[in-house]
Design an enzyme around this catalytic site. Sequence first.
Site, PDB file in Angstrom:
ATOM      1  CB  VAL A 112       0.253   7.129  12.264  1.00  0.00           C
ATOM      2  CG1 VAL A 112       0.787   7.364  13.471  1.00  0.00           C
ATOM      3  CG2 VAL A 112       0.108   5.462  12.167  1.00  0.00           C
ATOM      4  NE  ARG A 128      -8.008  -5.173  18.792  1.00  0.00           N
ATOM      5  CZ  ARG A 128      -7.372  -4.253  19.295  1.00  0.00           C
ATOM      6  NH1 ARG A 128      -6.959  -4.380  20.867  1.00  0.00           N
ATOM      7  NH2 ARG A 128      -6.681  -3.276  18.580  1.00  0.00           N
ATOM      8  NE  ARG A 129      -6.677   0.025  19.068  1.00  0.00           N
ATOM      9  CZ  ARG A 129      -6.278   0.163  17.901  1.00  0.00           C
ATOM     10  NH1 ARG A 129      -7.091   0.954  17.101  1.00  0.00           N
ATOM     11  NH2 ARG A 129      -5.129  -0.081  17.391  1.00  0.00           N
ATOM     12  CB  CYS A 182      -9.941  -7.427   9.814  1.00  0.00           C
ATOM     13  SG  CYS A 182      -8.632  -8.565   8.725  1.00  0.00           S
ATOM     14  CB  THR A 234      -4.629  11.512   9.419  1.00  0.00           C
ATOM     15  OG1 THR A 234      -4.112  11.791   8.288  1.00  0.00           O
ATOM     16  CG2 THR A 234      -6.190  12.160   9.346  1.00  0.00           C
ATOM     17  NE  ARG A 235      -5.347   6.011  12.581  1.00  0.00           N
ATOM     18  CZ  ARG A 235      -4.811   4.730  12.986  1.00  0.00           C
ATOM     19  NH1 ARG A 235      -5.431   4.055  13.685  1.00  0.00           N
ATOM     20  NH2 ARG A 235      -3.886   4.238  12.327  1.00  0.00           N
ATOM     21  NE  ARG A 257     -10.449   4.162   8.032  1.00  0.00           N
ATOM     22  CZ  ARG A 257     -10.843   3.980   6.868  1.00  0.00           C
ATOM     23  NH1 ARG A 257     -12.025   3.987   6.387  1.00  0.00           N
ATOM     24  NH2 ARG A 257     -10.000   3.528   5.884  1.00  0.00           N
ATOM     25  CB  SER A 302     -10.198  -1.221  16.559  1.00  0.00           C
ATOM     26  OG  SER A 302     -10.290  -2.300  17.446  1.00  0.00           O
ATOM     27  CE  LYS A 313      -2.992  -2.655  13.223  1.00  0.00           C
ATOM     28  NZ  LYS A 313      -4.133  -1.756  12.323  1.00  0.00           N
ATOM     29  CG  ASP A 314      -4.292  -4.186   8.172  1.00  0.00           C
ATOM     30  OD1 ASP A 314      -5.256  -3.890   9.135  1.00  0.00           O
ATOM     31  OD2 ASP A 314      -3.688  -3.252   7.666  1.00  0.00           O
ATOM     32  NE  ARG A 335      -3.262  -0.144   3.128  1.00  0.00           N
ATOM     33  CZ  ARG A 335      -3.050   0.253   4.448  1.00  0.00           C
ATOM     34  NH1 ARG A 335      -2.780  -0.701   5.381  1.00  0.00           N
ATOM     35  NH2 ARG A 335      -3.749   1.469   4.751  1.00  0.00           N
TER      36      ARG A 335
END
Length: 322
Positions: free
Chosen positions: A155, A134-135, A245, A157-158, A152, A132, A82-83, A10
């Site tokens: 890294v 999960r989180r 995922c 950007t967040r 979204r 996520s 993880k993806d 990517r």
Amino acid sequence: MSRILVIGTRGSALALWQAHAVQDALQAARPELRTEIRVISTKGDRILDKPLEQIGDKGLFTKELEGALLAGEVDVCVHSMKDVPSELPAGCLIDAMLPRADVRDVLVCGPRIAGSTCLADVPAGARLGTGSLRRVAQLRARYPHIQPAPIRGNVDTRLAKAQGDDYEGAILAAAGVLRMGCADAVAAYLPVDEMVPAVGQGAIGIEVLEGNDFARAAIACVNDAATFACVQAERRILAALEGGCQVPVGAHFRQAEDGLRCDAIVLALDGSRQARVSRCDAADADPLAIADAVVAELRAQGADGILAEIRPMLDAKAGGSR
């Protein structure tokens, strides 16, 4: 002229970091090997205005890479493990992984919650950005005073959003934050027993075609056996539960001082129910056999029922966004 090994990736800064890490490891192990990095855009990269679970497809960050692999346009694909869905296209396999980075999640604090050094310190009503489920589910189960909010972007950007008006902070994977050189942004590293990581978190995997002997021989030189064994065991749990995922499932295997440790969790979206296993086995135990035992324990605690309730809700969200 020697053949060039083409590495598919990517185009995000983090994905390129990972691809270059693989390239560097290959060139250190095989100085004579010629490599080239080729960037491929994925659906998950192109759609940034929706939460991942609303986009719907599995393989949001891998499908186009695998298409290039199957078409012979690249020799290997580099993924954040993880993806990677638990099921791969026919003929494709994850054949190597680099040594794993920090698997934990981290708390990043904006100015309004500056000084928080753990999730328990975060004030009631604070909005923590995370993409996520999960989180989200683990936050709702353990810290219902915190308000998880969709976020979204890459890294950088967040991290920027976590400092803005729409969020008080965010939770991200430590590996991505550290790889991007942003350790100073971390307010707290969240212990595994507090926030069970995603399957494969912190691991960089290399996917290849089963019949590509040239590529398989090359990447075998950089495979970290301990990381590979632990991540494969985690993926065994995900596959057995037919999880993807984007479901609230976490699992983490690691070799500790006292043996082979595993934490695994399956949660309802609202955190109201969970199946959870924490165990320690002999250091030389078979991780895949332990994974099978963990699945049996999770099922005994109702994991299948929890996931059966979740899937229709996720399908409805994804279907409504198409």
